[in-house]
Design a protein around this motif. Structure first.
Motif, PDB file in Angstrom:
ATOM      1  N   UNK A  34       0.828  -1.215   0.000  1.00  0.00           N
ATOM      2  CA  UNK A  34       0.000   0.000   0.000  1.00  0.00           C
ATOM      3  C   UNK A  34       0.859   1.260   0.000  1.00  0.00           C
ATOM      4  N   UNK A  35       1.982   1.219   0.685  1.00  0.00           N
ATOM      5  CA  UNK A  35       2.912   2.356   0.650  1.00  0.00           C
ATOM      6  C   UNK A  35       3.469   2.550  -0.755  1.00  0.00           C
ATOM      7  N   UNK A  36       3.798   1.456  -1.410  1.00  0.00           N
ATOM      8  CA  UNK A  36       4.330   1.537  -2.771  1.00  0.00           C
ATOM      9  C   UNK A  36       3.281   2.077  -3.735  1.00  0.00           C
ATOM     10  N   UNK A  37       2.040   1.649  -3.570  1.00  0.00           N
ATOM     11  CA  UNK A  37       0.952   2.165  -4.411  1.00  0.00           C
ATOM     12  C   UNK A  37       0.849   3.671  -4.230  1.00  0.00           C
ATOM     13  N   UNK A  38       0.861   4.126  -3.002  1.00  0.00           N
ATOM     14  CA  UNK A  38       0.742   5.553  -2.725  1.00  0.00           C
ATOM     15  C   UNK A  38       1.902   6.328  -3.345  1.00  0.00           C
ATOM     16  N   UNK A  39       3.116   5.843  -3.185  1.00  0.00           N
ATOM     17  CA  UNK A  39       4.278   6.541  -3.731  1.00  0.00           C
ATOM     18  C   UNK A  39       4.233   6.576  -5.250  1.00  0.00           C
ATOM     19  N   UNK A  40       3.961   5.428  -5.862  1.00  0.00           N
ATOM     20  CA  UNK A  40       3.945   5.366  -7.322  1.00  0.00           C
ATOM     21  C   UNK A  40       2.822   6.221  -7.895  1.00  0.00           C
ATOM     22  N   UNK A  41       1.619   6.063  -7.361  1.00  0.00           N
ATOM     23  CA  UNK A  41       0.459   6.754  -7.950  1.00  0.00           C
ATOM     24  C   UNK A  41       0.322   8.219  -7.539  1.00  0.00           C
ATOM     25  N   UNK A  42       0.740   8.563  -6.345  1.00  0.00           N
ATOM     26  CA  UNK A  42       0.529   9.932  -5.866  1.00  0.00           C
ATOM     27  C   UNK A  42       1.749  10.837  -6.016  1.00  0.00           C
ATOM     28  N   UNK A  43       2.933  10.244  -6.163  1.00  0.00           N
ATOM     29  CA  UNK A  43       4.137  11.056  -6.267  1.00  0.00           C
ATOM     30  C   UNK A  43       4.861  10.875  -7.594  1.00  0.00           C
ATOM     31  N   UNK A  44       5.193   9.638  -7.916  1.00  0.00           N
ATOM     32  CA  UNK A  44       6.030   9.393  -9.097  1.00  0.00           C
ATOM     33  C   UNK A  44       5.273   9.571 -10.413  1.00  0.00           C
ATOM     34  N   UNK A  45       4.109   8.966 -10.527  1.00  0.00           N
ATOM     35  CA  UNK A  45       3.354   9.084 -11.783  1.00  0.00           C
ATOM     36  C   UNK A  45       2.965  10.531 -12.081  1.00  0.00           C
ATOM     37  N   UNK A  46       2.496  11.314 -11.104  1.00  0.00           N
ATOM     38  CA  UNK A  46       2.194  12.712 -11.437  1.00  0.00           C
ATOM     39  C   UNK A  46       3.415  13.484 -11.952  1.00  0.00           C
ATOM     40  N   UNK A  47       4.602  13.146 -11.479  1.00  0.00           N
ATOM     41  CA  UNK A  47       5.795  13.869 -11.916  1.00  0.00           C
ATOM     42  C   UNK A  47       6.344  13.336 -13.237  1.00  0.00           C
ATOM     43  N   UNK A  48       6.525  12.017 -13.338  1.00  0.00           N
ATOM     44  CA  UNK A  48       7.164  11.408 -14.511  1.00  0.00           C
ATOM     45  C   UNK A  48       6.177  10.826 -15.513  1.00  0.00           C
ATOM     46  N   UNK A  49       4.918  10.703 -15.148  1.00  0.00           N
ATOM     47  CA  UNK A  49       3.887   9.963 -15.844  1.00  0.00           C
ATOM     48  C   UNK A  49       3.910   9.835 -17.344  1.00  0.00           C
ATOM     49  N   UNK A  50       3.866  10.932 -18.060  1.00  0.00           N
ATOM     50  CA  UNK A  50       3.740  10.848 -19.514  1.00  0.00           C
ATOM     51  C   UNK A  50       5.078  10.680 -20.228  1.00  0.00           C
ATOM     52  N   UNK A  51       6.172  10.823 -19.527  1.00  0.00           N
ATOM     53  CA  UNK A  51       7.490  10.661 -20.153  1.00  0.00           C
ATOM     54  C   UNK A  51       7.762   9.204 -20.482  1.00  0.00           C
ATOM     55  N   UNK A  52       8.349   8.988 -21.634  1.00  0.00           N
ATOM     56  CA  UNK A  52       8.793   7.631 -21.983  1.00  0.00           C
ATOM     57  C   UNK A  52       9.971   7.290 -21.077  1.00  0.00           C
ATOM     58  N   UNK A  53      10.080   6.032 -20.696  1.00  0.00           N
ATOM     59  CA  UNK A  53      11.161   5.614 -19.808  1.00  0.00           C
ATOM     60  C   UNK A  53      12.530   5.983 -20.367  1.00  0.00           C
ATOM     61  N   UNK A  54      12.698   5.838 -21.663  1.00  0.00           N
ATOM     62  CA  UNK A  54      14.008   6.125 -22.257  1.00  0.00           C
ATOM     63  C   UNK A  54      14.286   7.620 -22.367  1.00  0.00           C
ATOM     64  N   UNK A  55      13.341   8.465 -21.997  1.00  0.00           N
ATOM     65  CA  UNK A  55      13.536   9.920 -22.013  1.00  0.00           C
ATOM     66  C   UNK A  55      13.885  10.481 -20.636  1.00  0.00           C
ATOM     67  N   UNK A  56      13.726   9.689 -19.595  1.00  0.00           N
ATOM     68  CA  UNK A  56      13.992  10.179 -18.238  1.00  0.00           C
ATOM     69  C   UNK A  56      15.502  10.203 -18.026  1.00  0.00           C
ATOM     70  N   UNK A  57      15.983  11.387 -17.709  1.00  0.00           N
ATOM     71  CA  UNK A  57      17.419  11.616 -17.527  1.00  0.00           C
ATOM     72  C   UNK A  57      17.712  11.948 -16.068  1.00  0.00           C
ATOM     73  N   UNK A  58      18.989  11.955 -15.764  1.00  0.00           N
ATOM     74  CA  UNK A  58      19.465  12.270 -14.424  1.00  0.00           C
ATOM     75  C   UNK A  58      18.889  13.609 -13.942  1.00  0.00           C
TER      76      UNK A  58
END
Length: 66
Positions: A34-58
């Protein structure tokens, strides 16, 4: 020889990969699921969501961390 399509051939967005991660049985069975769901859905996806994985840089990760 014809190449068989695989999920590795598809350019995947962070959101798509995040949702696939949350569906993995070994992740779903964790006590911290449940913690992982919250982090992925509420924090990470809103920030990185639409970016392709190969476009995410340092730089993107550093901006998120700040």
């Amino acid at each position: 020889m014809e190449k068989i399509p695989s999920s590795y051939d598809k350019v995947m967005s962070f959101k798509e990969r995040g949702e696939l991660y949350l569906k993995l049985e070994e992740v779903r069975s964790l006590r911290s699921y449940q913690d992982r769901v919250a982090i992925v859905r509420l924090q990470l996806i809103p920030f990185f969501g639409s970016r392709a994985l190969n476009e995410i840089k340092h730089e993107h990760v550093e901006t998120y961390r700040q």
